[in-house]
Scaffold this motif. Structure first.
Motif, PDB file in Angstrom:
ATOM      1  N   ALA A 168       0.850  -1.188   0.000  1.00  0.00           N
ATOM      2  CA  ALA A 168       0.000   0.000   0.000  1.00  0.00           C
ATOM      3  C   ALA A 168       0.884   1.234   0.000  1.00  0.00           C
ATOM      4  O   ALA A 168       2.007   1.222   0.531  1.00  0.00           O
ATOM      5  CB  ALA A 168      -0.934   0.007   1.208  1.00  0.00           C
ATOM      6  N   ALA A 169       0.379   2.322  -0.613  1.00  0.00           N
ATOM      7  CA  ALA A 169       1.158   3.560  -0.723  1.00  0.00           C
ATOM      8  C   ALA A 169       1.450   4.178   0.638  1.00  0.00           C
ATOM      9  O   ALA A 169       2.408   4.935   0.799  1.00  0.00           O
ATOM     10  CB  ALA A 169       0.425   4.560  -1.609  1.00  0.00           C
ATOM     11  N   ALA A 170       0.639   3.841   1.650  1.00  0.00           N
ATOM     12  CA  ALA A 170       0.826   4.426   2.978  1.00  0.00           C
ATOM     13  C   ALA A 170       1.912   3.719   3.785  1.00  0.00           C
ATOM     14  O   ALA A 170       2.337   4.221   4.826  1.00  0.00           O
ATOM     15  CB  ALA A 170      -0.491   4.389   3.758  1.00  0.00           C
ATOM     16  N   GLN A 171       2.362   2.555   3.316  1.00  0.00           N
ATOM     17  CA  GLN A 171       3.439   1.856   4.011  1.00  0.00           C
ATOM     18  C   GLN A 171       4.761   2.579   3.740  1.00  0.00           C
ATOM     19  O   GLN A 171       5.008   3.038   2.639  1.00  0.00           O
ATOM     20  CB  GLN A 171       3.509   0.406   3.537  1.00  0.00           C
ATOM     21  N   LYS A 172       5.586   2.664   4.764  1.00  0.00           N
ATOM     22  CA  LYS A 172       6.794   3.486   4.672  1.00  0.00           C
ATOM     23  C   LYS A 172       8.011   2.664   4.250  1.00  0.00           C
ATOM     24  O   LYS A 172       8.155   1.509   4.609  1.00  0.00           O
ATOM     25  CB  LYS A 172       7.065   4.166   6.017  1.00  0.00           C
ATOM     26  N   LEU A 173       8.898   3.328   3.493  1.00  0.00           N
ATOM     27  CA  LEU A 173      10.094   2.674   2.972  1.00  0.00           C
ATOM     28  C   LEU A 173      11.228   3.683   2.943  1.00  0.00           C
ATOM     29  O   LEU A 173      11.022   4.853   2.631  1.00  0.00           O
ATOM     30  CB  LEU A 173       9.823   2.144   1.555  1.00  0.00           C
ATOM     31  N   GLY A 174      12.408   3.239   3.296  1.00  0.00           N
ATOM     32  CA  GLY A 174      13.588   4.087   3.253  1.00  0.00           C
ATOM     33  C   GLY A 174      14.793   3.299   2.773  1.00  0.00           C
ATOM     34  O   GLY A 174      14.847   2.080   2.916  1.00  0.00           O
ATOM     35  N   PHE A 175      15.788   3.990   2.208  1.00  0.00           N
ATOM     36  CA  PHE A 175      17.001   3.347   1.704  1.00  0.00           C
ATOM     37  C   PHE A 175      18.222   4.003   2.335  1.00  0.00           C
ATOM     38  O   PHE A 175      18.230   5.208   2.616  1.00  0.00           O
ATOM     39  CB  PHE A 175      17.083   3.458   0.179  1.00  0.00           C
ATOM     40  N   TRP A 176      19.269   3.204   2.537  1.00  0.00           N
ATOM     41  CA  TRP A 176      20.545   3.700   3.044  1.00  0.00           C
ATOM     42  C   TRP A 176      20.375   4.536   4.309  1.00  0.00           C
ATOM     43  O   TRP A 176      20.887   5.641   4.434  1.00  0.00           O
ATOM     44  CB  TRP A 176      21.283   4.490   1.961  1.00  0.00           C
ATOM     45  N   ASN A 177      19.640   3.970   5.270  1.00  0.00           N
ATOM     46  CA  ASN A 177      19.459   4.557   6.600  1.00  0.00           C
ATOM     47  C   ASN A 177      18.628   5.836   6.594  1.00  0.00           C
ATOM     48  O   ASN A 177      18.581   6.547   7.602  1.00  0.00           O
ATOM     49  CB  ASN A 177      20.821   4.822   7.274  1.00  0.00           C
ATOM     50  N   ALA A 178      17.983   6.152   5.475  1.00  0.00           N
ATOM     51  CA  ALA A 178      17.079   7.295   5.458  1.00  0.00           C
ATOM     52  C   ALA A 178      15.812   6.936   6.232  1.00  0.00           C
ATOM     53  O   ALA A 178      15.398   5.778   6.269  1.00  0.00           O
ATOM     54  CB  ALA A 178      16.724   7.671   4.020  1.00  0.00           C
ATOM     55  N   THR A 179      15.200   7.938   6.869  1.00  0.00           N
ATOM     56  CA  THR A 179      13.961   7.703   7.599  1.00  0.00           C
ATOM     57  C   THR A 179      12.876   7.239   6.639  1.00  0.00           C
ATOM     58  O   THR A 179      12.620   7.906   5.635  1.00  0.00           O
ATOM     59  CB  THR A 179      13.511   8.988   8.305  1.00  0.00           C
ATOM     60  N   PRO A 180      12.252   6.104   6.877  1.00  0.00           N
ATOM     61  CA  PRO A 180      11.209   5.615   5.965  1.00  0.00           C
ATOM     62  C   PRO A 180      10.061   6.610   5.837  1.00  0.00           C
ATOM     63  O   PRO A 180       9.662   7.251   6.810  1.00  0.00           O
ATOM     64  CB  PRO A 180      10.747   4.316   6.625  1.00  0.00           C
TER      65      PRO A 180
END
Length: 263
Positions: A168-180
């Motif tokens: 879902a678009a509301a689920q959070k994701l981050g890369f390289w230690n960025a805040t999701p």
């Protein structure tokens, strides 16, 4: 002769002339029964021989789907239906289930299949799988709580349905230690042409000033046709490069949208 013992389980082996063989033999039976691969989660009739529609399920340990180890406390009496085939299993959370419709298709621990008559247990088919490998360094997957992969690890993905990260678009994701974060909002592309090729830019460097009026002609200084054509050529080169850059950006946005990284 003195009693000797087996190499692995250290079971007693009475000598030919020893008396009271029942003592080491009974000790052997108790030792075997206490071994997890034999006694753990073992399903047996509640009585031997069976005289009721009940079975006993021994206490034991099992591996959950996330690689952790669960403990089942055991039950001395599990009622069954008469004249049926019953499937005994533990759910992934450790709940004991007796089902006449079969095992689950989701994660579970199969224990036994029981056949019953009108008033007693007719047979037990042991389906336990023992000695599973556990530990964070031995699991071919990450646990639900997260974890680390081996350096150089790779993931083989399917070529039919593939892999989806986030549902879902509301689920959070981050890369390289960025805040999701949730998926960014949608991009609007009024200019929709796209291309994955960016041609080389051909600059027209204005190294000389305009020549002005031709020699021998009177009047105010003005640009000659050659000056204007040179300027037009430089402008056109810049326009083509800008258009190509925008098309490349559109293609990039389209690809990121297709992967779900952009809205």
């Amino acid at each position: 002769m003195a009693t000797t013992y087996t190499q692995r389980a250290k079971l007693a082996r009475p000598g030919p002339a020893d008396r009271n063989w029942n003592v080491p033999l009974n000790a052997n039976a108790d030792a075997l029964d206490a071994l997890a691969p034999i006694g753990g989660l073992c399903v047996t009739p509640a009585e031997i021989p069976s005289s009721s529609l009940r079975v006993q399920v021994a206490a034991g340990r099992f591996q959950r789907r996330d690689g952790t180890v669960g403990v089942f406390a055991g039950t001395p009496s599990l009622p069954l239906a008469a004249d049926s085939t019953t499937y005994i299993f533990l759910t992934d959370s450790g709940d004991l289930i007796a089902s006449t419709s079969g095992f689950l298709t989701s994660s579970h621990v199969p224990l036994a299949i029981i056949s019953t008559g009108p008033s007693n247990v007719l047979g037990v088919s042991d389906l336990r799988v023992v000695c599973a490998t556990v530990g964070s360094d031995s699991r071919p997957f990450l646990t639900a709580a997260g974890g680390s992969t081996n350096d150089g690890a790779s993931f083989v993905l399917g070529t039919a349905s593939g892999l989806k990260i986030g549902t879902a678009a509301a689920q959070k994701l981050g890369f390289w230690n960025a805040t999701p974060i949730v998926r960014p909002g949608s991009y609007s592309q009024a200019y929709s042409a796209s291309s994955r090729t960016l041609p080389a830019y051909t600059p027209a460097v204005a190294s000389n000033s305009f020549a002005g009026i031709a020699s021998g002609q009177g009047g105010a200084t003005y640009a000659q046709a050659a000056d204007l054509n040179s300027l037009r050529s430089a402008y056109e080169n810049l326009r083509v490069f800008s258009e190509s850059s925008t098309q490349l950006l559109n293609a990039l946005i389209n690809d990121l949208k297709a992967m779900g990284l952009l809205g």
